[in-house]
Design a protein around this motif. Sequence first.
Motif, PDB file in Angstrom:
ATOM      1  N   MET A   1      84.980  23.923 -15.511  1.00 42.23           N
ATOM      2  CA  MET A   1      85.643  25.230 -15.457  1.00 42.23           C
ATOM      3  C   MET A   1      84.789  26.281 -16.154  1.00 42.23           C
ATOM      4  O   MET A   1      84.100  25.978 -17.126  1.00 42.23           O
ATOM      5  N   ILE A   2      84.858  27.493 -15.650  1.00 43.93           N
ATOM      6  CA  ILE A   2      84.067  28.595 -16.185  1.00 43.93           C
ATOM      7  C   ILE A   2      84.997  29.716 -16.625  1.00 43.93           C
ATOM      8  O   ILE A   2      85.873  30.140 -15.861  1.00 43.93           O
ATOM      9  N   ALA A   3      84.829  30.173 -17.855  1.00 44.52           N
ATOM     10  CA  ALA A   3      85.586  31.316 -18.374  1.00 44.52           C
ATOM     11  C   ALA A   3      84.690  32.546 -18.305  1.00 44.52           C
ATOM     12  O   ALA A   3      83.535  32.509 -18.758  1.00 44.52           O
ATOM     13  N   THR A   4      85.209  33.616 -17.746  1.00 44.29           N
ATOM     14  CA  THR A   4      84.432  34.842 -17.564  1.00 44.29           C
ATOM     15  C   THR A   4      85.211  36.032 -18.103  1.00 44.29           C
ATOM     16  O   THR A   4      86.406  36.161 -17.849  1.00 44.29           O
ATOM     17  N   MET A   5      84.515  36.892 -18.844  1.00 44.49           N
ATOM     18  CA  MET A   5      85.095  38.170 -19.224  1.00 44.49           C
ATOM     19  C   MET A   5      84.451  39.241 -18.348  1.00 44.49           C
ATOM     20  O   MET A   5      83.230  39.396 -18.333  1.00 44.49           O
ATOM     21  N   TYR A   6      85.276  39.920 -17.591  1.00 44.88           N
ATOM     22  CA  TYR A   6      84.831  40.979 -16.681  1.00 44.88           C
ATOM     23  C   TYR A   6      85.140  42.308 -17.362  1.00 44.88           C
ATOM     24  O   TYR A   6      86.300  42.645 -17.571  1.00 44.88           O
ATOM     25  N   THR A   7      84.096  43.045 -17.733  1.00 42.71           N
ATOM     26  CA  THR A   7      84.239  44.281 -18.485  1.00 42.71           C
ATOM     27  C   THR A   7      83.925  45.479 -17.606  1.00 42.71           C
ATOM     28  O   THR A   7      82.869  45.532 -16.968  1.00 42.71           O
ATOM     29  N   LEU A   8      84.848  46.419 -17.586  1.00 38.46           N
ATOM     30  CA  LEU A   8      84.714  47.606 -16.739  1.00 38.46           C
ATOM     31  C   LEU A   8      84.850  48.860 -17.585  1.00 38.46           C
ATOM     32  O   LEU A   8      85.808  48.977 -18.364  1.00 38.46           O
ATOM     33  N   LEU A  59      89.328  32.538 -15.141  1.00 38.55           N
ATOM     34  CA  LEU A  59      89.036  31.108 -15.234  1.00 38.55           C
ATOM     35  C   LEU A  59      88.797  30.614 -13.816  1.00 38.55           C
ATOM     36  O   LEU A  59      89.638  30.818 -12.936  1.00 38.55           O
ATOM     37  N   SER A  60      87.652  29.960 -13.579  1.00 34.78           N
ATOM     38  CA  SER A  60      87.307  29.582 -12.207  1.00 34.78           C
ATOM     39  C   SER A  60      86.586  28.243 -12.154  1.00 34.78           C
ATOM     40  O   SER A  60      86.057  27.751 -13.146  1.00 34.78           O
ATOM     41  N   HIS A  61      86.583  27.671 -10.949  1.00 33.97           N
ATOM     42  CA  HIS A  61      85.877  26.419 -10.706  1.00 33.97           C
ATOM     43  C   HIS A  61      84.429  26.656 -10.305  1.00 33.97           C
ATOM     44  O   HIS A  61      83.662  25.707 -10.200  1.00 33.97           O
ATOM     45  N   ARG A  62      84.067  27.902 -10.027  1.00 34.20           N
ATOM     46  CA  ARG A  62      82.682  28.257  -9.678  1.00 34.20           C
ATOM     47  C   ARG A  62      82.354  29.602 -10.310  1.00 34.20           C
ATOM     48  O   ARG A  62      83.251  30.348 -10.706  1.00 34.20           O
ATOM     49  N   GLU A  63      81.066  29.885 -10.401  1.00 34.59           N
ATOM     50  CA  GLU A  63      80.657  31.144 -11.022  1.00 34.59           C
ATOM     51  C   GLU A  63      80.943  32.318 -10.106  1.00 34.59           C
ATOM     52  O   GLU A  63      80.736  32.240  -8.889  1.00 34.59           O
ATOM     53  N   ARG A  68      79.294  44.722  -8.217  1.00 34.45           N
ATOM     54  CA  ARG A  68      78.660  46.026  -8.003  1.00 34.45           C
ATOM     55  C   ARG A  68      79.016  46.977  -9.129  1.00 34.45           C
ATOM     56  O   ARG A  68      78.263  47.886  -9.459  1.00 34.45           O
ATOM     57  N   HIS A  69      80.199  46.786  -9.697  1.00 33.08           N
ATOM     58  CA  HIS A  69      80.662  47.635 -10.787  1.00 33.08           C
ATOM     59  C   HIS A  69      81.109  46.747 -11.942  1.00 33.08           C
ATOM     60  O   HIS A  69      81.783  45.747 -11.741  1.00 33.08           O
ATOM     61  N   GLY A  70      80.720  47.118 -13.160  1.00 32.41           N
ATOM     62  CA  GLY A  70      81.109  46.352 -14.325  1.00 32.41           C
ATOM     63  C   GLY A  70      80.128  45.243 -14.649  1.00 32.41           C
ATOM     64  O   GLY A  70      79.099  45.071 -13.988  1.00 32.41           O
ATOM     65  N   ALA A  71      80.453  44.471 -15.684  1.00 34.88           N
ATOM     66  CA  ALA A  71      79.575  43.391 -16.149  1.00 34.88           C
ATOM     67  C   ALA A  71      80.402  42.136 -16.381  1.00 34.88           C
ATOM     68  O   ALA A  71      81.573  42.209 -16.762  1.00 34.88           O
ATOM     69  N   ILE A  72      79.778  40.976 -16.148  1.00 35.28           N
ATOM     70  CA  ILE A  72      80.456  39.710 -16.384  1.00 35.28           C
ATOM     71  C   ILE A  72      79.701  38.891 -17.424  1.00 35.28           C
ATOM     72  O   ILE A  72      78.483  38.918 -17.489  1.00 35.28           O
ATOM     73  N   ASP A  73      80.465  38.174 -18.220  1.00 34.51           N
ATOM     74  CA  ASP A  73      79.917  37.257 -19.222  1.00 34.51           C
ATOM     75  C   ASP A  73      80.584  35.905 -18.979  1.00 34.51           C
ATOM     76  O   ASP A  73      81.778  35.745 -19.224  1.00 34.51           O
ATOM     77  N   CYS A  74      79.807  34.940 -18.442  1.00 29.92           N
ATOM     78  CA  CYS A  74      80.350  33.634 -18.045  1.00 29.92           C
ATOM     79  C   CYS A  74      79.975  32.552 -19.055  1.00 29.92           C
ATOM     80  O   CYS A  74      78.833  32.500 -19.510  1.00 29.92           O
ATOM     81  N   ARG A  75      80.939  31.681 -19.349  1.00 33.83           N
ATOM     82  CA  ARG A  75      80.688  30.552 -20.244  1.00 33.83           C
ATOM     83  C   ARG A  75      81.415  29.317 -19.739  1.00 33.83           C
ATOM     84  O   ARG A  75      82.567  29.403 -19.306  1.00 33.83           O
ATOM     85  N   GLU A  76      80.735  28.193 -19.820  1.00 32.06           N
ATOM     86  CA  GLU A  76      81.352  26.929 -19.420  1.00 32.06           C
ATOM     87  C   GLU A  76      82.433  26.550 -20.440  1.00 32.06           C
ATOM     88  O   GLU A  76      82.240  26.677 -21.647  1.00 32.06           O
ATOM     89  N   VAL A  77      83.579  26.102 -19.944  1.00 25.83           N
ATOM     90  CA  VAL A  77      84.639  25.623 -20.829  1.00 25.83           C
ATOM     91  C   VAL A  77      84.331  24.168 -21.167  1.00 25.83           C
ATOM     92  O   VAL A  77      84.287  23.320 -20.271  1.00 25.83           O
TER      93      VAL A  77
END
Length: 199
Positions: A1-8, A59-63, A68-77
């Motif tokens: 599982m991948i945890a991502t913070m999507y910042t806009l 929270l996702s099963h894939r990255e 196009r807008h904003g930034a993502i920070d992905c980390r493996e759970v």
Amino acid sequence: MIATMYTLDRKDCKALGLKDVYGVHKAVYNLFPENNGQGRDFLFADKGGDWNGRKILILSHREPIQPRHGAIDCREVPAAFLDWDYYGFEVVLNPVRRDNASRKLIPVRGRENLHEWFLKKAPGLGFEVEPHSLQVSRMGVEAYAKDGTMRTHNTATFIGKLRVIDPNAFKKSFAQGIGRAKAFGFGLLQLVPLTSDIQ
């Protein structure tokens, strides 16, 4: 599982048209192109924001793809993250119950009713909640326009401490989300491991 913070930031929110829950739904779905007909394999929770922008936890099963807008920070759970016995939790739910006679979904309203509803629901999800720790907040309705009509979801945020009683069911609840309307940001179980019991 991948945890991502999507910042806009503010410009990103304007460009994406984030005016309601449907706007957030579309922004998150754009990060996950069609998955060979497998359907949605991610959950998200809008963490809100202010005049300057907002954050969305995913929270996702894939990255996710690069937006196009904003930034993502992905980390493996880490796998061991779900091996604790006790957690602090927060979850935004669409609280409804099915009427036995009409089979229609009826919104659960009122703090006491919501409190009782969640305590009863929890064991089937693999955990039990310390009743005195459970707080219910942000109760109301999420309204949005889709296909020219106004639609609504009953909403409430539940915060408290839990004890895992069925590890397999608990892991499933974390991975798949709980309750209804998960496509609109409901059901992501946000967890913080606790080193001691919930007494």
